[in-house]
Design a protein around this motif. Structure first.
Motif, PDB file in Angstrom:
ATOM      1  N   ALA A  20       0.828  -1.203   0.000  1.00  0.00           N
ATOM      2  CA  ALA A  20       0.000   0.000   0.000  1.00  0.00           C
ATOM      3  C   ALA A  20       0.868   1.262   0.000  1.00  0.00           C
ATOM      4  N   ILE A  21       1.960   1.238   0.764  1.00  0.00           N
ATOM      5  CA  ILE A  21       2.847   2.405   0.828  1.00  0.00           C
ATOM      6  C   ILE A  21       3.515   2.641  -0.528  1.00  0.00           C
ATOM      7  N   THR A  22       3.992   1.575  -1.154  1.00  0.00           N
ATOM      8  CA  THR A  22       4.647   1.705  -2.460  1.00  0.00           C
ATOM      9  C   THR A  22       3.677   2.250  -3.505  1.00  0.00           C
ATOM     10  N   LEU A  23       2.457   1.709  -3.541  1.00  0.00           N
ATOM     11  CA  LEU A  23       1.459   2.197  -4.494  1.00  0.00           C
ATOM     12  C   LEU A  23       1.125   3.663  -4.232  1.00  0.00           C
ATOM     13  N   HIS A  24       1.004   4.014  -2.947  1.00  0.00           N
ATOM     14  CA  HIS A  24       0.664   5.394  -2.577  1.00  0.00           C
ATOM     15  C   HIS A  24       1.683   6.378  -3.135  1.00  0.00           C
ATOM     16  N   TRP A  25       2.972   6.105  -2.937  1.00  0.00           N
ATOM     17  CA  TRP A  25       3.985   7.072  -3.333  1.00  0.00           C
ATOM     18  C   TRP A  25       4.230   7.070  -4.836  1.00  0.00           C
ATOM     19  N   ILE A  59      -0.993   5.951 -13.816  1.00  0.00           N
ATOM     20  CA  ILE A  59      -1.845   6.278 -12.661  1.00  0.00           C
ATOM     21  C   ILE A  59      -3.103   5.420 -12.673  1.00  0.00           C
ATOM     22  N   LEU A  60      -3.729   5.289 -13.840  1.00  0.00           N
ATOM     23  CA  LEU A  60      -4.949   4.495 -13.946  1.00  0.00           C
ATOM     24  C   LEU A  60      -4.683   3.041 -13.575  1.00  0.00           C
ATOM     25  N   THR A  61      -3.601   2.474 -14.096  1.00  0.00           N
ATOM     26  CA  THR A  61      -3.273   1.070 -13.827  1.00  0.00           C
ATOM     27  C   THR A  61      -2.974   0.855 -12.348  1.00  0.00           C
ATOM     28  N   LEU A  62      -2.113   1.701 -11.786  1.00  0.00           N
ATOM     29  CA  LEU A  62      -1.750   1.540 -10.374  1.00  0.00           C
ATOM     30  C   LEU A  62      -2.936   1.811  -9.458  1.00  0.00           C
ATOM     31  N   SER A  63      -3.827   2.718  -9.857  1.00  0.00           N
ATOM     32  CA  SER A  63      -5.006   3.014  -9.033  1.00  0.00           C
ATOM     33  C   SER A  63      -5.957   1.819  -8.995  1.00  0.00           C
ATOM     34  N   ILE A  64      -6.103   1.126 -10.126  1.00  0.00           N
ATOM     35  CA  ILE A  64      -6.931  -0.086 -10.138  1.00  0.00           C
ATOM     36  C   ILE A  64      -6.332  -1.135  -9.207  1.00  0.00           C
ATOM     37  N   VAL A  65      -5.007  -1.292  -9.281  1.00  0.00           N
ATOM     38  CA  VAL A  65      -4.334  -2.244  -8.386  1.00  0.00           C
ATOM     39  C   VAL A  65      -4.536  -1.826  -6.932  1.00  0.00           C
ATOM     40  N   ARG A  66      -4.445  -0.527  -6.681  1.00  0.00           N
ATOM     41  CA  ARG A  66      -4.588  -0.043  -5.298  1.00  0.00           C
ATOM     42  C   ARG A  66      -6.000  -0.272  -4.775  1.00  0.00           C
ATOM     43  N   VAL A  67      -7.004  -0.047  -5.616  1.00  0.00           N
ATOM     44  CA  VAL A  67      -8.386  -0.285  -5.196  1.00  0.00           C
ATOM     45  C   VAL A  67      -8.586  -1.772  -4.876  1.00  0.00           C
ATOM     46  N   LEU A  68      -8.075  -2.636  -5.746  1.00  0.00           N
ATOM     47  CA  LEU A  68      -8.203  -4.077  -5.505  1.00  0.00           C
ATOM     48  C   LEU A  68      -7.476  -4.485  -4.221  1.00  0.00           C
ATOM     49  N   LEU A  71      -9.563  -3.378  -1.254  1.00  0.00           N
ATOM     50  CA  LEU A  71     -10.758  -4.199  -1.050  1.00  0.00           C
ATOM     51  C   LEU A  71     -10.433  -5.564  -0.449  1.00  0.00           C
ATOM     52  N   THR A  72      -9.218  -6.018  -0.654  1.00  0.00           N
ATOM     53  CA  THR A  72      -8.850  -7.358  -0.186  1.00  0.00           C
ATOM     54  C   THR A  72      -7.910  -7.343   1.018  1.00  0.00           C
ATOM     55  N   HIS A  73      -7.483  -6.172   1.467  1.00  0.00           N
ATOM     56  CA  HIS A  73      -6.576  -6.071   2.618  1.00  0.00           C
ATOM     57  C   HIS A  73      -7.055  -4.940   3.525  1.00  0.00           C
ATOM     58  N   ARG A  74      -7.341  -5.280   4.757  1.00  0.00           N
ATOM     59  CA  ARG A  74      -7.873  -4.303   5.709  1.00  0.00           C
ATOM     60  C   ARG A  74      -6.801  -3.280   6.075  1.00  0.00           C
ATOM     61  N   PRO A  75      -7.082  -1.981   5.913  1.00  0.00           N
ATOM     62  CA  PRO A  75      -6.096  -0.956   6.269  1.00  0.00           C
ATOM     63  C   PRO A  75      -6.056  -0.763   7.779  1.00  0.00           C
ATOM     64  N   LEU A  88     -14.569  14.007   7.116  1.00  0.00           N
ATOM     65  CA  LEU A  88     -13.876  14.697   6.028  1.00  0.00           C
ATOM     66  C   LEU A  88     -12.813  13.795   5.415  1.00  0.00           C
ATOM     67  N   ALA A  89     -12.100  13.054   6.262  1.00  0.00           N
ATOM     68  CA  ALA A  89     -11.052  12.162   5.763  1.00  0.00           C
ATOM     69  C   ALA A  89     -11.634  11.102   4.847  1.00  0.00           C
ATOM     70  N   HIS A  90     -12.758  10.487   5.265  1.00  0.00           N
ATOM     71  CA  HIS A  90     -13.386   9.464   4.428  1.00  0.00           C
ATOM     72  C   HIS A  90     -13.877  10.059   3.105  1.00  0.00           C
ATOM     73  N   THR A  91     -14.450  11.257   3.164  1.00  0.00           N
ATOM     74  CA  THR A  91     -14.966  11.894   1.947  1.00  0.00           C
ATOM     75  C   THR A  91     -13.841  12.226   0.976  1.00  0.00           C
ATOM     76  N   VAL A  92     -12.757  12.831   1.491  1.00  0.00           N
ATOM     77  CA  VAL A  92     -11.634  13.205   0.636  1.00  0.00           C
ATOM     78  C   VAL A  92     -10.976  11.967   0.031  1.00  0.00           C
ATOM     79  N   HIS A  93     -10.827  10.907   0.835  1.00  0.00           N
ATOM     80  CA  HIS A  93     -10.224   9.683   0.306  1.00  0.00           C
ATOM     81  C   HIS A  93     -11.081   9.087  -0.818  1.00  0.00           C
ATOM     82  N   ALA A  94     -12.396   9.075  -0.621  1.00  0.00           N
ATOM     83  CA  ALA A  94     -13.292   8.531  -1.649  1.00  0.00           C
ATOM     84  C   ALA A  94     -13.200   9.353  -2.932  1.00  0.00           C
ATOM     85  N   LEU A  95     -13.172  10.684  -2.800  1.00  0.00           N
ATOM     86  CA  LEU A  95     -13.067  11.542  -3.975  1.00  0.00           C
ATOM     87  C   LEU A  95     -11.706  11.405  -4.659  1.00  0.00           C
ATOM     88  N   LEU A  96     -10.655  11.210  -3.876  1.00  0.00           N
ATOM     89  CA  LEU A  96      -9.329  11.006  -4.461  1.00  0.00           C
ATOM     90  C   LEU A  96      -9.292   9.722  -5.284  1.00  0.00           C
TER      91      LEU A  96
END
Length: 250
Positions: A20-25, A59-68, A71-75, A88-96
């Motif tokens: 998750a950290i690698t995908l984020h950065w 960005i599109l490819t890595l974002s799909i991987v990040r979403v998957l 969904l499969t790993h609890r943060p 606000l944090a949940h809303t901003v994250h969803a919009l991002l």
């Protein structure tokens, strides 16, 4: 001087997983480049934009991987914060997440909104474009200006207008970007070219507006992280790999 410490319990100070950290950065770096090369394109050197499409598809490819992955790993749980901050944090994250998927896709659709190469629509669009190109002055051997068609690139005063390049769009120079067929096929015939141009303009407006919205979301996101780190004295940055923290179970 004593170092600041946090007594938040082991779970609340947990880091995200290494994946998750690698995908984020990786996504963050690509987004910053795309925002700079897109929003500042009029004032940046021409070469700075060259990787904009490749970066957007990444960005599109890595974002799909990040979403998957999400969904499969609890943060890890959020750090202690006020209810309004949590909302606000949940809303901003969803919009991002939405922006990380929709903006690159809209860019992909925008480059697809052109007549297929070799089609009657492409020939019609090229002929129409050539008919509307401004006539550029030529410099005769005597030094006097004459009017005529644009000079080939590299010839005459100002180098003329280079021909428009046809060919596949390459992603990082490694593979051809497939165009979105339904969007691309609209301009196959001359009759469909005006409709395709109108669609291109609508997508372009959405893409530009979305870029500014994404910039605002990033400012809120970064500002919130710095607020938790510097004002609330919580190890927010450590959760994303910038500092020490306990790894969250995969």
């Amino acid at each position: 001087m004593a170092r600041a410490t946090w007594d938040l319990g082991p779970a609340k100070a947990a880091r995200y997983s290494d994946v998750a950290i690698t995908l984020h950065w990786l996504i963050a770096i690509a987004i910053l480049y795309n925002l700079a090369s897109g929003l500042l394109r009029p004032v940046m050197p021409r070469g700075f934009f060259i990787f904009h499409i490749s970066s957007g598809i990444t960005i599109l490819t890595l974002s799909i991987v990040r979403v998957l992955w999400r969904l499969t790993h609890r943060p890890p749980p959020l750090l202690p914060m006020a209810p309004w901050e949590r909302g606000l944090a949940h809303t901003v994250h969803a919009l991002l997440y939405a922006a990380m998927l929709l903006l690159p896709f809209s860019g992909w659709a925008m480059v697809s909104a052109s007549p297929p190469a070799g089609s009657p629509g492409a020939a019609y669009a090229d002929a129409e474009r050539a008919a509307h190109e401004p006539v550029q002055p030529q410099v005769a051997p005597s030094g006097r200006e004459t009017k005529g068609p644009p000079a080939p690139a590299g010839q005459g005063q100002g180098g003329g207008t280079p021909p428009r390049k046809h060919g596949p769009i390459m992603v990082w120079g490694l593979f051809k970007l497939p165009l979105i067929t339904p969007v691309n096929e609209i301009g196959r015939t001359p009759e469909g070219v005006p409709q395709q141009r109108a669609l291109h303009e609508r997508i372009e407006t959405f893409h530009l507006l979305g870029g500014w919205i994404l910039l605002v979301l990033l400012v809120i996101h970064i500002g919130g992280a710095l607020k938790h780190q510097l004002i609330d004295r919580q190890p927010e940055l450590a959760r994303m790999g910038l500092g020490r923290g306990r790894s969250w179970p995969r």
